[in-house]
Design an enzyme around this catalytic site. Structure first.
Site: not given
Ligand code: NAP
Ligand code: GLV
Length: 309
Positions: A224, A272
């Site tokens: 983000r 994005h």
């Molecule tokens: P996820 O499975 O919830 O993974 C989040 C990771 O971040 C976990 O390893 C978590 O730790 C860690 N984390 C959260 N808060 C933290 C903190 N305070 N300190 C250290 N580590 C922390 O999420 P995801 O599915 O991988 O997605 C991640 C993000 O990518 C989404 O939230 C979204 O904003 C972004 N995204 C962007 C796009 C795009 O097109 N640009 C697309 C999809 C997603 P734990 O494992 O210990 O819980």
């Molecule tokens: C895209 O940014 C998502 O959070 O899936």
């Protein structure tokens, strides 16, 4: 699944594609576009809904977010105890792995420099670099971060990962918690942000943390925009500590015309798009989860409102 009612709302106004898709996958259920005053539904499928929708839809059994990130939803007042379920990969992790590997390799192999040379008609070799000198640090080792870490490791880069709780991922040196953040950064030259946006992670790519990184690296933000303090990143690049950045997400989207990122020679901007929501994969996942919830089973991707992700 007769007698179920599902309401759909997306700020992207793409209901003409989602509603027929959901309807086809939920024969017998009634799938309708949410509008003020819409009938109460059992499930809602949403992207950036208005507060009014949550205030009115008081009969929901669960709310499905058509993205992985729930930061926009977490800004709203949600009914206490309402299960919020985000997309759990649904075809995003492979897209993220492609995007990040491309950005890492483009920097490491100096392909941007060769593109520049080509424009000048210049045939000029650069000295090969050692990948051992380019450790890649992934902030966030969740569904997307872990897949990206493993993909980058396949190219034999040293890979570090940072998460909130301790993790063990093969081929990745894992760090966790605030106490290990500085060590994680000091062990990394290329930094990838794949954290959820929460009060704890906002502004994490700031001057202090950038200064801990090994110099001459590259920042890749695919999470983000608000994870990055823009002025700090620009200062780190212009001061030479950071070589450049690949940015897919921004504090304001679309990135406003005239923003310094647009024309910066060391910054690559994409709109994005690093991991798009794939409609048919997402609908299939949501429909399977509605079935599981109706049977009283637990589903993956449930958001913990207290953590904010
Ligand atoms: P996820 O499975 O919830 O993974 C989040 C990771 O971040 C976990 O390893 C978590 O730790 C860690 N984390 C959260 N808060 C933290 C903190 N305070 N300190 C250290 N580590 C922390 O999420 P995801 O599915 O991988 O997605 C991640 C993000 O990518 C989404 O939230 C979204 O904003 C972004 N995204 C962007 C796009 C795009 O097109 N640009 C697309 C999809 C997603 P734990 O494992 O210990 O819980
Ligand atoms: C895209 O940014 C998502 O959070 O899936």
């Amino acid at each position: 699944m007769t007698s179920l009612r599902v309401v759909y709302y997306s700020a992207d106004q793409d209901e003409d594609r989602w509603i027929p898709g959901l309807q086809a996958a939920l024969p017998g259920a009634e799938v309708l576009l949410w509008e003020p005053g819409a009938s109460l539904a059992d499930y809602a499928v949403v992207w950036k809904p208005p507060q009014q929708m949550l205030d009115e839809q008081i009969g929901l059994k669960a709310l499905f977010n058509t993205g992985a990130g729930v930061d926009a939803l977490m800004q709203l007042r949600l009914p206490p105890g309402l299960p919020v379920i985000r997309l759990d990969d649904a075809g995003m992790s492979v897209q993220m792995a492609e995007y990040v590997c491309h950005a890492v390799i483009r920097h490491f192999r100096e392909l941007d420099g060769y593109e520049h040379d080509m424009a000048l008609g210049k045939w000029s070799f650069r000295k090969p670099r050692s990948r051992l000198d380019y450790p890649v640090g992934i902030l966030g080792l969740g569904v997307l971060g872990e897949r990206v870490a493993k993909a980058v490791a396949q190219f034999d880069f040293p890979v570090n990962g940072w998460s909130r709780s301790p993790k063990a991922v093969e081929g990745v040196q894992c760090f966790h918690g605030d106490a290990q953040l500085a060590d994680f950064l000091a062990a990394s030259r290329i930094l990838v942000c794949l954290l959820p946006l929460t009060p704890e992670t906002e502004g994490i790519v700031n001057a202090t943390n950038l200064a801990h990184l090994r110099s001459g690296g590259h920042i890749i933000n695919v999470a983000r925009g608000a994870h990055v303090v823009d002025a700090d990143l620009l200062a780190a690049i212009d001061g030479g500590h950071v070589a450049g950045a690949t940015l897919d997400v921004f504090r304001v989207e679309p990135l406003p015309q005239g923003h310094p990122y647009w024309n910066h020679p060391k910054i690559t901007v994409t709109p994005h798009t690093s991991a798009r929501t794939l409609r048919s994969e997402s609908i299939a996942q949501i429909v399977l989860k509605i079935g599981a919830l109706e049977r009283g089973e637990a589903v993956a991707g449930r958001v913990d409102a207290a953590r904010g992700y």
